[in-house]
Design a protein around this motif. Sequence first.
Motif, short mmCIF file in Angstrom:
data_model
loop_
_atom_site.label_atom_id
_atom_site.label_comp_id
_atom_site.label_asym_id
_atom_site.label_seq_id
_atom_site.Cartn_x
_atom_site.Cartn_y
_atom_site.Cartn_z
N ILE A 155 0.77 -1.12 0.01
CA ILE A 155 0.03 0.04 0.08
C ILE A 155 0.96 1.17 0.03
CG2 ILE A 155 -0.40 -0.06 2.52
CD1 ILE A 155 -2.86 0.95 -0.28
N GLU A 156 1.91 1.31 0.65
CA GLU A 156 2.83 2.49 0.45
C GLU A 156 3.41 2.82 -0.62
OE1 GLU A 156 3.37 -0.25 3.06
OE2 GLU A 156 2.35 0.64 4.67
N ARG A 157 3.82 1.86 -1.07
CA ARG A 157 4.27 1.93 -2.71
C ARG A 157 3.32 2.54 -3.78
NH1 ARG A 157 5.78 -3.06 -5.81
NH2 ARG A 157 5.45 -2.07 -7.93
N LEU A 158 2.13 1.85 -3.35
CA LEU A 158 1.11 2.28 -4.44
C LEU A 158 0.42 3.55 -4.16
CD1 LEU A 158 -2.11 -0.11 -4.86
CD2 LEU A 158 -2.47 2.17 -5.13
N LEU A 159 0.34 4.08 -3.02
CA LEU A 159 -0.02 5.46 -2.57
C LEU A 159 0.91 6.35 -3.13
CD1 LEU A 159 -1.79 4.78 1.01
CD2 LEU A 159 -2.86 5.30 -1.31
N ALA A 160 2.06 6.03 -2.87
CA ALA A 160 3.33 7.02 -3.43
C ALA A 160 3.47 6.80 -4.85
CB ALA A 160 4.79 6.30 -2.75
N GLY A 161 2.75 5.92 -5.63
CA GLY A 161 2.56 6.34 -7.12
C GLY A 161 1.63 6.94 -7.69
N LEU A 162 0.64 7.33 -6.84
CA LEU A 162 -0.78 7.88 -7.31
C LEU A 162 -0.45 9.44 -7.83
CD1 LEU A 162 -3.33 6.83 -4.66
CD2 LEU A 162 -3.04 6.16 -6.85
N PRO A 163 0.23 10.03 -7.34
CA PRO A 163 0.51 11.50 -7.65
C PRO A 163 1.39 11.45 -9.17
CG PRO A 163 1.28 11.52 -5.48
CD PRO A 163 1.14 10.12 -5.95
N ARG A 164 2.27 10.57 -9.33
CA ARG A 164 3.04 10.56 -10.77
C ARG A 164 1.93 10.02 -11.64
NH1 ARG A 164 6.54 5.71 -11.88
NH2 ARG A 164 5.62 5.58 -13.83
N GLY A 165 1.03 9.17 -11.26
CA GLY A 165 -0.19 8.49 -12.14
C GLY A 165 -1.07 9.66 -12.53
N VAL A 166 -1.57 10.48 -11.64
CA VAL A 166 -2.46 11.65 -11.74
C VAL A 166 -1.68 12.56 -12.93
CG1 VAL A 166 -3.69 13.52 -11.04
CG2 VAL A 166 -3.86 11.41 -9.74
N ALA A 167 -0.37 12.92 -12.69
CA ALA A 167 0.15 13.75 -13.54
C ALA A 167 0.14 13.24 -15.02
CB ALA A 167 1.46 14.07 -13.10
N ALA A 168 0.28 11.89 -14.94
CA ALA A 168 0.40 11.18 -16.45
C ALA A 168 -1.05 11.19 -17.04
CB ALA A 168 1.09 10.05 -16.41
N LEU A 169 -2.06 11.52 -16.30
CA LEU A 169 -3.40 11.25 -17.12
C LEU A 169 -3.46 11.86 -18.39
CD1 LEU A 169 -5.74 11.77 -14.08
CD2 LEU A 169 -5.42 9.69 -15.42
N ALA A 170 -3.91 11.29 -19.27
CA ALA A 170 -4.12 11.75 -20.85
C ALA A 170 -5.22 11.00 -21.42
CB ALA A 170 -2.78 11.82 -21.69
N ALA A 171 -5.81 11.73 -22.45
CA ALA A 171 -6.98 11.03 -23.18
C ALA A 171 -6.45 10.23 -24.08
CB ALA A 171 -7.68 12.27 -23.89
N ASN A 172 -4.95 10.43 -24.50
CA ASN A 172 -4.70 9.34 -25.54
C ASN A 172 -3.74 8.30 -25.06
OD1 ASN A 172 -2.55 11.05 -24.95
ND2 ASN A 172 -1.97 11.64 -27.04
N ALA A 173 -3.89 8.18 -23.80
CA ALA A 173 -2.74 7.21 -23.25
C ALA A 173 -3.40 5.51 -23.20
CB ALA A 173 -2.65 7.62 -21.74
N TRP A 174 -4.41 5.29 -24.04
CA TRP A 174 -4.84 4.08 -24.12
C TRP A 174 -3.72 2.94 -24.46
CZ3 TRP A 174 -9.40 2.91 -22.00
CH2 TRP A 174 -10.12 3.90 -21.97
N PRO A 175 -2.86 2.81 -25.30
CA PRO A 175 -1.79 2.03 -25.28
C PRO A 175 -1.09 1.62 -24.19
CG PRO A 175 -1.83 3.31 -27.38
CD PRO A 175 -2.67 4.17 -26.24
N LEU A 176 -0.64 2.73 -23.42
CA LEU A 176 -0.08 2.60 -22.04
C LEU A 176 -0.94 2.06 -21.25
CD1 LEU A 176 1.91 5.91 -21.66
CD2 LEU A 176 2.55 3.81 -22.12
N ALA A 177 -2.22 2.34 -21.13
CA ALA A 177 -3.18 1.61 -20.25
C ALA A 177 -3.00 -0.10 -20.63
CB ALA A 177 -4.68 2.09 -20.21
N ALA A 178 -3.25 -0.24 -21.75
CA ALA A 178 -3.24 -1.67 -22.09
C ALA A 178 -2.16 -2.37 -21.70
CB ALA A 178 -3.49 -1.84 -23.69
N GLN A 179 -0.93 -1.73 -21.95
CA GLN A 179 0.57 -2.22 -21.54
C GLN A 179 0.73 -2.58 -20.14
OE1 GLN A 179 3.59 0.11 -22.80
NE2 GLN A 179 5.20 -1.45 -22.12
N THR A 180 0.04 -1.52 -19.19
CA THR A 180 -0.03 -1.76 -17.87
C THR A 180 -0.58 -2.99 -17.32
OG1 THR A 180 0.33 0.69 -17.58
CG2 THR A 180 -0.60 -0.60 -15.73
N ILE A 181 -1.81 -3.40 -17.87
CA ILE A 181 -2.59 -4.31 -17.49
C ILE A 181 -2.34 -5.75 -18.06
CG2 ILE A 181 -4.32 -3.03 -16.55
CD1 ILE A 181 -6.00 -3.70 -18.87
N MET A 182 -1.34 -5.80 -19.05
CA MET A 182 -1.10 -7.05 -19.85
C MET A 182 -0.01 -7.73 -18.77
SD MET A 182 -2.73 -7.02 -22.40
CE MET A 182 -2.30 -7.94 -23.61
#
Length: 182
Positions: A155-182
Amino acid sequence: MSKSVNRPVQEIRHGHIKALVWANDTSNGTRFNVTLARIYKDGEEWKETSSFGRDDLLLMRLAPTATVAGVFTRNRFCAAPVQVCREHLGLTGNGKPAKAVRALVVNTGNANAGTGEPGLRDARATCAGLAALLGCAPHEVLPFSTGVIMEPLPIERLLAGLPRGVAALAANAWPLAAQTIM
């Protein structure tokens, strides 16, 4: 007997991945193993690393007008994220969500399954952490996890990664989204 130096006997490249097949001379004969490296360009120089830089956290912010639906297991022993998703959707008798959903958070590598009350607490903390960053309520975030079962969520690592994830939010990031869950 002279000592032989281990040596790569084959190099295979596929895109930005390099595999080396090594021959290791031992007292029991030759043994083989494989090492992998990611090849990347840093400025004008090509470099190698054993880190694949794979993201294991996916965040999605939903449009205010978005609607969601859920299909859940009937198993009595469902994972913490499944239980929290059910709670947050507040499903009505007709199967429609009673509440709005503004975001999804998906972690990979750890399913947060079979983790009991600590797993539920961590799934809720993940939702609260993302909600605070997005300016919405924790029940407006749905958590998802995939990966190894019966292991505590980091959980500490997950919570620490949230700000970076929010900063990376983008409407065109679908390929990265797919890569993350593969």
